[in-house]
Design a protein around this motif. Structure first.
Motif: not given
Length: 364
Positions: A162-168, A60-70
Motif C-alpha cells: 500500500p504505497l500511500e501508507l509507506l512514507g513514515p 517545501v517540507l516533508g521527509h517521509e515520502g513514498a511514490g512512483v519514480v517518473e
C-alpha cells in the motif's frame, strides 16, 4: 523539461503552510523525480518552524515520502521509472560513517538534510512568480505531488504494497524501530520502557514486541495512545504526568532498556532511574533543554543519543516490511490520511495528539 507540482510551502516561520503550484526542474546526475503517493507529517517538520532554523524560505517540507519514480537523472541505474520507492534521509556515501554502514552519522548529514536546498545552492524549483523554492528538505521535500530526491535516499519496494501508507517508514517508524532493533538490540525476554508513544514511540513498542521483549512499559500523556500501545504490544501503561525522577523506578519497574522520545529532562531522568545494572537508555527526542545528570547515576548504565535508528534504509526498510507482512509491525494502525490541501488540519491533529501519524495524500 520541467514538472508542475502542487506543494505545501513554508513561506514564514509561523502560520499555516500554503498550498501552491511550483515548477520542478528535471532530475540531475544522481537524482530522480518521484510522483508522491503519500507523505508522513513528522515532528521534525514542525521543529524547523519552531527553532528558528536558518533554512531559506520559502521551502517545501516533508521527509517521509513514498511514490512512483517518473524520471531518473544521469548515472542512476539501480532505480528506474515505474519503480515504487520509499524516500528516507540522504547521506553522502563517501565519508567514514557511510563507509561503516552508519549513514545516519554521515559527516554531511546536516548539509544534505537540514538546509533545504541542493548542496550547490541551486534552485530545484520555482514558484508561480519565478522565485526560488527550497526542495531538498531531507533530500526530498515531499509535501508535494512531485519531489526531486536522490538515488541514495530512495528505497525500492514491492509494487503490491500500500504505497500511500509507506512514507513514515522512511523516518519516524525507522527511527523508533531502529533504536530498538539496531542500537539497543533488545533480546528475547528482556524489559523495555518507551517514554512517549507518538509514531516513533509506537514503532519502538512494536519493535520490542517483535523482538520478544517480555515486559514493555509505555508512557504517554494521552490515555488513548496508551490504549493503542497496549494493543500493539505494551504490557504495562503509565500516564506521563505521574512520571518524575523520584517515581521512575516505582512506576516503570526495573528495566533493561529504555527509549525516550519526549526530550523532556524529567522524563529522561525518570527513565535513567529505572535502568537496572547494565541498562541502556536511548535518547531520540530533542528540544526541551539540557539534562542535569549526576555522573554517579551512570554507574553500570549507558546513555546515548540515536539518529534515524542507526538504520541503513536500503536494508532496514525491507526488514520492517517483512515484519509487517508477518503481522508483527502493523504500522498502518498509526496512520490517518489527509488530502494534501488539508495540511493545516493534519498539523493541528499531530500537535494536539489526536493523530499519531498523519499522512498527506496528493490529489491524483
Amino acid at each position: 523539461m520541467s514538472w508542475r507540482a502542487t506543494a505545501a510551502l513554508a513561506r514564514e516561520r509561523t502560520g499555516e503552510l500554503v498550498v501552491e503550484e511550483i515548477e520542478l526542474r528535471d532530475p540531475r546526475p544522481g537524482e530522480l523525480l518521484v510522483r508522491i503517493a503519500g507523505v508522513g507529517f513528522c515532528h521534525s517538520d514542525l521543529m524547523f518552524r519552531r527553532t528558528g532554523s536558518p533554512v531559506p524560505l520559502p521551502v517545501v517540507l516533508g521527509h517521509e515520502g513514498a511514490g512512483v519514480v517518473e524520471a531518473v537523472g544521469p548515472g542512476v541505474s539501480a532505480i528506474a521509472p515505474g519503480d515504487h520507492v520509499v524516500l528516507s534521509f540522504d547521506s553522502c556515501g563517501g565519508c567514514e560513517s557511510c563507509g561503516r554502514a552508519m549513514p545516519a552519522y554521515c559527516a554531511r548529514f546536516r548539509e544534505l538534510n537540514a538546509v533545504g536546498t541542493p548542496p550547490d545552492g541551486s534552485a530545484a524549483a520555482r514558484d508561480s512568480a519565478g522565485g526560488a523554492v527550497g526542495t531538498r528538505w531531507f533530500g526530498q521535500s515531499s509535501f508535494a505531488s512531485y519531489a526531486v530526491a536522490t538515488a541514495r535516499n530512495a528505497v525500492r519496494v514491492d509494487r503490491d504494497l500500500p504505497l500511500e501508507l509507506l512514507g513514515p517508514l522512511g523516518c519516524g517508524l525507522l527511527t523508533g524501530a531502529g533504536t530498538v532493533l539496531n542500537h539497543l538490540r533488545v533480546p528475547v525476554g528482556s524489559s523495555v520502557a518507551v517514554v512517549g508513544t507518538g509514531a516513533v514511540g509506537m514503532a519502538a513498542v512494536m519493535a520490542a514486541a517483535a523482538a520478544g521483549a517480555e515486559r514493555i512499559v509505555a508512557v504517554d500523556l494521552h490515555p488513548g495512545r496508551l490504549e493503542l500501545a497496549a494493543e500493539l504490544g505494551a504490557t504495562h501503561c503509565v500516564l506521563g504526568d505521574q512520571l518524575t525522577p523520584a517515581t521512575g523506578r516505582e512506576l516503570l519497574g526495573r528495566v533493561d532498556h529504555a527509549v525516550d522520545t519526549s526530550g523532556a529532562p524529567q522524563a529522561i531522568l525518570a527513565a535513567l532511574a529505572a535502568l537496572g545494572p547494565g541498562g541502556r537508555l536511548a535518547l531520540v527526542g530533542t528540544g526541551t533543554g539540557p539534562v542535569p545528570i549526576d555522573p554517579s547515576t551512570l554507574a553500570g548504565r549507558q546513555v546515548g543519543f540515536v539518529v534515524e535508528g542507526e538504520a541503513v534504509p536500503q536494508t532496514f526498510i525491507p526488514e520492517l516490511l517483512a515484519l509487517w507482512r508477518e503481522g508483527s509491525f502493523p504500522f498502518e494502525r498509526l496512520v490517518t490520511t489527509y488530502a494534501l490541501d488539508d495540511v493545516a488540519r493534519a498539523e493541528v491533529d499531530l500537535t494536539s495528539g489526536r493523530t499519531v501519524k498523519p499522512v498527506l495524500v496528493p490529489a491524483s
